[in-house]
Design a protein around this motif. Structure first.
Motif, PDB file in Angstrom:
ATOM      1  N   ASP A   4      80.158 -49.863 -22.459  1.00 22.23           N
ATOM      2  CA  ASP A   4      79.587 -51.050 -23.079  1.00 22.23           C
ATOM      3  C   ASP A   4      78.154 -51.277 -22.606  1.00 22.23           C
ATOM      4  OD1 ASP A   4      79.950 -53.598 -24.663  1.00 22.23           O
ATOM      5  OD2 ASP A   4      79.422 -54.420 -22.708  1.00 22.23           O
ATOM      6  N   ILE A   5      77.892 -51.126 -21.315  1.00 24.40           N
ATOM      7  CA  ILE A   5      76.562 -51.369 -20.766  1.00 24.40           C
ATOM      8  C   ILE A   5      76.220 -50.252 -19.792  1.00 24.40           C
ATOM      9  CG2 ILE A   5      77.541 -52.910 -19.005  1.00 24.40           C
ATOM     10  CD1 ILE A   5      74.874 -54.453 -19.120  1.00 24.40           C
ATOM     11  N   ARG A  22      83.464 -53.407 -20.852  1.00 22.62           N
ATOM     12  CA  ARG A  22      83.250 -54.842 -21.060  1.00 22.62           C
ATOM     13  C   ARG A  22      83.725 -55.677 -19.885  1.00 22.62           C
ATOM     14  NH1 ARG A  22      82.001 -56.309 -26.301  1.00 22.62           N
ATOM     15  NH2 ARG A  22      82.105 -54.617 -27.836  1.00 22.62           N
ATOM     16  N   ARG A  47      76.414 -49.442 -25.753  1.00 23.58           N
ATOM     17  CA  ARG A  47      76.026 -50.537 -26.638  1.00 23.58           C
ATOM     18  C   ARG A  47      74.785 -51.246 -26.118  1.00 23.58           C
ATOM     19  NH1 ARG A  47      77.009 -56.064 -27.225  1.00 23.58           N
ATOM     20  NH2 ARG A  47      78.108 -56.086 -25.238  1.00 23.58           N
ATOM     21  N   ILE A  48      74.674 -51.368 -24.795  1.00 27.55           N
ATOM     22  CA  ILE A  48      73.560 -52.056 -24.146  1.00 27.55           C
ATOM     23  C   ILE A  48      73.005 -51.163 -23.043  1.00 27.55           C
ATOM     24  CG2 ILE A  48      72.861 -54.096 -22.808  1.00 27.55           C
ATOM     25  CD1 ILE A  48      75.224 -55.573 -24.090  1.00 27.55           C
ATOM     26  N   ALA A  50      70.504 -51.602 -19.683  1.00 25.42           N
ATOM     27  CA  ALA A  50      69.851 -52.578 -18.814  1.00 25.42           C
ATOM     28  C   ALA A  50      68.960 -51.845 -17.814  1.00 25.42           C
ATOM     29  CB  ALA A  50      70.878 -53.431 -18.077  1.00 25.42           C
ATOM     30  N   ARG A  72      68.054 -54.624 -22.417  1.00 28.67           N
ATOM     31  CA  ARG A  72      67.902 -55.824 -21.601  1.00 28.67           C
ATOM     32  C   ARG A  72      67.087 -55.473 -20.363  1.00 28.67           C
ATOM     33  NH1 ARG A  72      74.055 -58.470 -21.604  1.00 28.67           N
ATOM     34  NH2 ARG A  72      74.178 -58.839 -23.877  1.00 28.67           N
ATOM     35  N   VAL A  97      73.568 -53.364 -13.714  1.00 21.02           N
ATOM     36  CA  VAL A  97      74.663 -53.642 -14.656  1.00 21.02           C
ATOM     37  C   VAL A  97      75.296 -54.990 -14.353  1.00 21.02           C
ATOM     38  CG1 VAL A  97      76.971 -52.896 -15.378  1.00 21.02           C
ATOM     39  CG2 VAL A  97      75.129 -51.214 -15.105  1.00 21.02           C
ATOM     40  N   ALA A 100      72.880 -57.783 -15.446  1.00 19.62           N
ATOM     41  CA  ALA A 100      72.769 -57.882 -16.904  1.00 19.62           C
ATOM     42  C   ALA A 100      74.019 -58.442 -17.559  1.00 19.62           C
ATOM     43  CB  ALA A 100      72.451 -56.514 -17.492  1.00 19.62           C
ATOM     44  N   SER A 101      75.145 -58.411 -16.847  1.00 19.74           N
ATOM     45  CA  SER A 101      76.406 -58.930 -17.402  1.00 19.74           C
ATOM     46  C   SER A 101      76.549 -60.424 -17.224  1.00 19.74           C
ATOM     47  CB  SER A 101      77.591 -58.219 -16.723  1.00 19.74           C
ATOM     48  OG  SER A 101      77.500 -56.820 -16.876  1.00 19.74           O
TER      49      SER A 101
END
Length: 341
Positions: A4-5, A22, A47-48, A50, A72, A97, A100-101
């Motif tokens: 996810d990131i 996630r 998806r993201i 950072a 991000r 990470v 950024a979450s």
């Protein structure tokens, strides 16, 4: 592997990757070389992405955005508290990470190439101005050792120097005159380069609708307008004008505890260059506000009487920052305060 990131610890040659799902569970960790970074990201398909907002972050951000990935960027000072145990590349990537979450985290907008061009011109101009000041101070110091004193302003310096160099009496020897003449030649070259950067700034102003909107504000000239647009863009990342003024360090520093509010001087956070430009522009407005009858001038005159000149300058800079955020994030043009009959 559904990442996810993906956190990337940027470097010159070797990049550390840390992927999570996630829920924040670690799914991937690796080191890749600079030439392999884009290929590794395409393979992982996060998806993201950072990253810390540091050197080359905006370049990589544009590359990843072109691949359809959300980027991000986080200020390094917000990442540091999330580093666990010892500091190394792997822990730094994991901390990126984690930061950024967070739902309340503030992110930095990825700058366009045009914005970075503007910032590059401003940085070069600032360097040239510092070098010009250093040269003028060097000449003044050399002449002061020979008993020749002049005013500190560059205008007074240029006005007095020809007559000083024309004199051949006293301790101003031919060697000293030659040294000063060579320094003046360097000064002339610096001023030509500063004039060239001013031309670039003027061209940026003419080609940018955002710069034109905020340049109409009293106390915001071409240099301030282009510097702010280069730094913040359309300012939609800021919720309101106060967030922009706080980001610029123009709000009081707070030290409150136990239900007692203690407000101190301005926080001086953020970009000192932008804050300096806004305050200097505000000082120019204060200088010409005396004797005027419009609403803003009356407010400034009353503020100077109550709080002093320096606080009034900061207050006007704060107010201009709020107006700038409203103009950059909206569609309306600036309307100057009406002069009462």
């Amino acid at each position: 592997m559904d990442i996810d990131i993906l956190g990337i610890d940027l470097a010159k040659r070797v990049f550390q990757l840390h992927g999570a799902d996630r829920r924040g569970h670690a799914l991937h960790g690796s080191k890749v070389l600079r030439a392999e970074l884009l290929g590794a990201v395409r393979k992982l398909q996060p998806r993201i992405i950072a990253m810390e907002a540091c050197s080359s972050a905006h370049h990589w951000g544009r590359q990843f955005q072109a691949m359809g990935i959300e980027v991000r960027l986080i200020s390094p000072q917000y990442v540091a508290p999330f580093v666990k145990t010892n500091k190394n590349d792997a822990n730094d990537a994991a901390a990126i990470v984690e930061a950024a979450s967070r739902p309340t985290m503030h992110f930095v907008t990825v700058k366009s190439i045009e914005q970075q061009d503007m910032r590059a011109v401003h940085r070069v101009r600032e360097l040239l101005v510092h070098q010009r000041t250093a040269l003028i101070n060097q000449v003044r110091g050399l002449l002061a050792e020979r008993g020749v004193i002049m005013a500190q302003t560059p205008t007074a310096f240029k006005r007095a120097l020809p007559s000083i160099l024309a004199r051949c009496d006293g301790e101003l020897t031919s060697i000293c005159q030659t040294l000063v003449t060579e320094l003046l030649e360097q000064l002339r070259i610096l001023e030509e380069r500063i004039a060239r950067t001013n031309q670039w700034i003027t061209s940026f102003l003419k080609s940018s609708a955002l710069c034109k909107k905020i340049e109409a504000i009293d106390g915001v000239g071409p240099i301030t307008a282009t510097a702010i647009v280069a730094a913040v863009g359309d300012a939609k990342e800021f919720k309101n004008g106060r967030h922009l003024s706080a980001w610029l360090g123009l709000v009081p520093r707070q030290y409150s505890s136990g239900g007692k509010s203690r407000l101190q001087g301005i926080s001086k956070r953020g970009d000192i260059y932008l804050r300096t430009l806004l305050i200097h522009g505000a000082r120019v407005v204060l200088r010409y506000a005396i004797g005027k009858a419009d609403a803003r001038s009356r407010w400034l005159q009353d503020l100077i009487a109550r709080r002093g000149y320096n606080r009034a300058a900061v207050a006007l800079a704060n107010k201009n920052a709020r107006v700038i955020q409203a103009l950059l994030s909206g569609t309306e043009d600036y309307r100057s305060p009406a002069v009462p009959a």
